[in-house]
Design a protein around this motif. Structure first.
Motif, PDB file in Angstrom:
ATOM      1  N   ARG A  38       0.592  -1.112   0.055  1.00 42.22           N
ATOM      2  CA  ARG A  38       0.053  -0.096   0.030  1.00 42.22           C
ATOM      3  C   ARG A  38       0.789   1.362   0.002  1.00 42.22           C
ATOM      4  O   ARG A  38       0.659   2.155  -0.733  1.00 42.22           O
ATOM      5  N   CYS A  39       1.862   1.389   0.937  1.00 44.94           N
ATOM      6  CA  CYS A  39       2.897   2.653   0.923  1.00 44.94           C
ATOM      7  C   CYS A  39       3.543   2.602  -0.349  1.00 44.94           C
ATOM      8  O   CYS A  39       3.665   3.696  -0.592  1.00 44.94           O
ATOM      9  N   ARG A  40       4.073   1.755  -1.092  1.00 42.12           N
ATOM     10  CA  ARG A  40       4.700   1.582  -2.095  1.00 42.12           C
ATOM     11  C   ARG A  40       3.678   2.211  -3.609  1.00 42.12           C
ATOM     12  O   ARG A  40       4.233   2.797  -4.229  1.00 42.12           O
ATOM     13  N   LYS A  41       2.620   1.689  -3.324  1.00 40.24           N
ATOM     14  CA  LYS A  41       1.539   2.421  -4.225  1.00 40.24           C
ATOM     15  C   LYS A  41       1.262   3.999  -4.107  1.00 40.24           C
ATOM     16  O   LYS A  41       1.069   4.650  -4.931  1.00 40.24           O
ATOM     17  N   GLU A  42       0.974   4.187  -2.714  1.00 40.76           N
ATOM     18  CA  GLU A  42       0.573   5.415  -2.274  1.00 40.76           C
ATOM     19  C   GLU A  42       1.563   6.566  -2.460  1.00 40.76           C
ATOM     20  O   GLU A  42       1.189   7.722  -2.828  1.00 40.76           O
ATOM     21  N   ALA A  43       3.078   6.254  -1.950  1.00 42.82           N
ATOM     22  CA  ALA A  43       3.785   7.227  -1.965  1.00 42.82           C
ATOM     23  C   ALA A  43       4.061   8.297  -3.401  1.00 42.82           C
ATOM     24  O   ALA A  43       3.842   9.272  -3.179  1.00 42.82           O
ATOM     25  N   PRO A  44       4.222   7.508  -4.555  1.00 38.23           N
ATOM     26  CA  PRO A  44       4.555   8.255  -5.658  1.00 38.23           C
ATOM     27  C   PRO A  44       3.255   9.090  -6.067  1.00 38.23           C
ATOM     28  O   PRO A  44       3.216  10.134  -6.451  1.00 38.23           O
ATOM     29  N   GLU A  45       1.924   8.498  -5.977  1.00 38.76           N
ATOM     30  CA  GLU A  45       0.683   9.394  -6.035  1.00 38.76           C
ATOM     31  C   GLU A  45       0.457  10.535  -5.104  1.00 38.76           C
ATOM     32  O   GLU A  45       0.302  11.830  -5.598  1.00 38.76           O
ATOM     33  N   ARG A  46       1.115  10.254  -3.841  1.00 36.23           N
ATOM     34  CA  ARG A  46       1.042  11.855  -2.913  1.00 36.23           C
ATOM     35  C   ARG A  46       2.278  12.571  -3.225  1.00 36.23           C
ATOM     36  O   ARG A  46       1.917  13.927  -2.987  1.00 36.23           O
ATOM     37  N   LEU A  47       3.170  11.971  -3.672  1.00 36.46           N
ATOM     38  CA  LEU A  47       4.454  12.911  -4.005  1.00 36.46           C
ATOM     39  C   LEU A  47       4.162  13.760  -5.171  1.00 36.46           C
ATOM     40  O   LEU A  47       4.579  14.931  -5.186  1.00 36.46           O
ATOM     41  N   MET A  48       3.412  13.305  -6.048  1.00 35.68           N
ATOM     42  CA  MET A  48       2.945  14.016  -7.521  1.00 35.68           C
ATOM     43  C   MET A  48       2.152  15.291  -6.917  1.00 35.68           C
ATOM     44  O   MET A  48       2.007  16.297  -7.476  1.00 35.68           O
ATOM     45  N   THR A  79       5.008  15.052   0.932  1.00 36.36           N
ATOM     46  CA  THR A  79       6.029  14.079   1.176  1.00 36.36           C
ATOM     47  C   THR A  79       6.234  13.485   2.316  1.00 36.36           C
ATOM     48  O   THR A  79       6.917  12.801   2.718  1.00 36.36           O
ATOM     49  N   SER A  80       5.043  13.790   3.116  1.00 36.84           N
ATOM     50  CA  SER A  80       5.081  13.176   4.438  1.00 36.84           C
ATOM     51  C   SER A  80       5.031  11.651   4.779  1.00 36.84           C
ATOM     52  O   SER A  80       5.688  11.254   5.560  1.00 36.84           O
ATOM     53  N   GLU A 123      14.849   3.720   1.575  1.00 38.34           N
ATOM     54  CA  GLU A 123      15.219   3.430   0.220  1.00 38.34           C
ATOM     55  C   GLU A 123      14.875   2.257  -0.192  1.00 38.34           C
ATOM     56  O   GLU A 123      14.717   1.768  -1.531  1.00 38.34           O
ATOM     57  N   GLN A 124      14.805   1.346   0.767  1.00 41.37           N
ATOM     58  CA  GLN A 124      14.565  -0.201   0.533  1.00 41.37           C
ATOM     59  C   GLN A 124      12.840  -0.209   0.264  1.00 41.37           C
ATOM     60  O   GLN A 124      12.411  -0.919  -0.792  1.00 41.37           O
ATOM     61  N   LEU A 125      12.127   0.502   1.034  1.00 44.71           N
ATOM     62  CA  LEU A 125      10.901   0.496   1.016  1.00 44.71           C
ATOM     63  C   LEU A 125      10.122   1.063  -0.243  1.00 44.71           C
ATOM     64  O   LEU A 125       9.565   0.647  -1.022  1.00 44.71           O
ATOM     65  N   TYR A 126      10.955   2.540  -0.439  1.00 43.17           N
ATOM     66  CA  TYR A 126      10.572   3.245  -1.731  1.00 43.17           C
ATOM     67  C   TYR A 126      11.729   2.907  -2.722  1.00 43.17           C
ATOM     68  O   TYR A 126      12.735   2.551  -2.238  1.00 43.17           O
ATOM     69  N   GLU A 127      11.650   3.675  -3.652  1.00 41.32           N
ATOM     70  CA  GLU A 127      12.998   3.396  -4.689  1.00 41.32           C
ATOM     71  C   GLU A 127      13.854   4.746  -4.019  1.00 41.32           C
ATOM     72  O   GLU A 127      13.498   5.741  -3.663  1.00 41.32           O
ATOM     73  N   PRO A 128      15.188   4.539  -4.235  1.00 41.02           N
ATOM     74  CA  PRO A 128      16.042   5.612  -3.693  1.00 41.02           C
ATOM     75  C   PRO A 128      15.807   7.004  -4.704  1.00 41.02           C
ATOM     76  O   PRO A 128      16.126   7.971  -3.998  1.00 41.02           O
ATOM     77  N   GLU A 129      15.512   6.818  -5.773  1.00 39.11           N
ATOM     78  CA  GLU A 129      15.175   8.074  -6.518  1.00 39.11           C
ATOM     79  C   GLU A 129      13.806   8.809  -6.087  1.00 39.11           C
ATOM     80  O   GLU A 129      14.011  10.043  -5.714  1.00 39.11           O
ATOM     81  N   LEU A 130      12.777   8.222  -5.562  1.00 44.43           N
ATOM     82  CA  LEU A 130      11.608   8.788  -4.894  1.00 44.43           C
ATOM     83  C   LEU A 130      12.005   9.324  -3.631  1.00 44.43           C
ATOM     84  O   LEU A 130      11.444  10.325  -3.369  1.00 44.43           O
ATOM     85  N   VAL A 131      12.970   8.671  -2.878  1.00 42.07           N
ATOM     86  CA  VAL A 131      13.251   9.246  -1.402  1.00 42.07           C
ATOM     87  C   VAL A 131      13.959  10.370  -1.852  1.00 42.07           C
ATOM     88  O   VAL A 131      13.829  11.427  -1.161  1.00 42.07           O
ATOM     89  N   ARG A 132      15.004  10.479  -2.745  1.00 36.39           N
ATOM     90  CA  ARG A 132      15.772  11.816  -2.812  1.00 36.39           C
ATOM     91  C   ARG A 132      14.970  13.088  -3.372  1.00 36.39           C
ATOM     92  O   ARG A 132      15.038  13.834  -2.859  1.00 36.39           O
ATOM     93  N   ARG A 133      13.988  12.678  -4.222  1.00 33.01           N
ATOM     94  CA  ARG A 133      12.969  13.645  -4.947  1.00 33.01           C
ATOM     95  C   ARG A 133      11.925  14.052  -3.846  1.00 33.01           C
ATOM     96  O   ARG A 133      11.872  15.311  -3.554  1.00 33.01           O
ATOM     97  N   ALA A 134      11.593  13.362  -2.724  1.00 33.62           N
ATOM     98  CA  ALA A 134      10.775  13.604  -1.765  1.00 33.62           C
ATOM     99  C   ALA A 134      11.498  14.713  -0.588  1.00 33.62           C
ATOM    100  O   ALA A 134      11.047  15.423  -0.199  1.00 33.62           O
TER     101      ALA A 134
END
Length: 96
Positions: free
Chosen positions: A38-48, A52-53, A68-79
Motif C-alpha cells: 500500500r505504501c509503495r503504491k500510495e507514495a508516488p501518487e502523494r508525491l505528485m 512528502t509526509s 530507500e528499500q521501501l521506496y525507490e532511492p530516486e523517490l526518496v531523493r525527490r521527496a
C-alpha cells in the motif's frame, strides 16, 4: 463572564493514561506485506501532489537506507529535495 472565559481557556492537565504509543520500527521486516504494498503504491501518487509526509516519516522513523528499500532511492531523493525546498525562501510555487 470573565470567570467563564477564564475557565474555558485555562489549559487542562494531560490525562494520566497515555494513548497507544506508536510501535518502534527497525526496518522493513517489521512491516506487514500489505502495508508495504500500500505504501509503495500510495507514495508516488502523494508525491505528485506535493505531499512528502509518507516518505519523510519513513526516513525519520527507520532511517534513509530502510526508506530507500521501501521506496525507490530516486523517490526518496525527490521527496527529501521537495521537502527541503518547501522550507526555503528561495523556492516559489505558482504558474505564469
Amino acid at each position: 463572564m470573565v470567570a467563564a472565559f477564564s475557565e474555558a481557556f485555562t489549559p487542562k492537565p494531560l490525562a494520566d493514561e497515555p494513548g497507544e504509543a506508536l510501535p518502534e520500527l527497525s526496518g522493513l521486516a517489521d512491516l506487514d506485506d500489505d502495508e508495504v504494498e500500500r505504501c509503495r503504491k500510495e507514495a508516488p501518487e502523494r508525491l505528485m501532489l506535493g505531499d512528502t509526509s509518507l516518505i519523510t516519516v519513513a526516513v525519520d522513523s527507520m532511517g534513509r537506507e530502510a526508506a530507500e528499500q521501501l521506496y525507490e532511492p530516486e523517490l526518496v531523493r525527490r521527496a527529501l529535495q521537495l521537502a527541503s525546498g518547501a522550507r526555503s525562501s528561495l523556492m516559489t510555487v505558482g504558474s505564469r
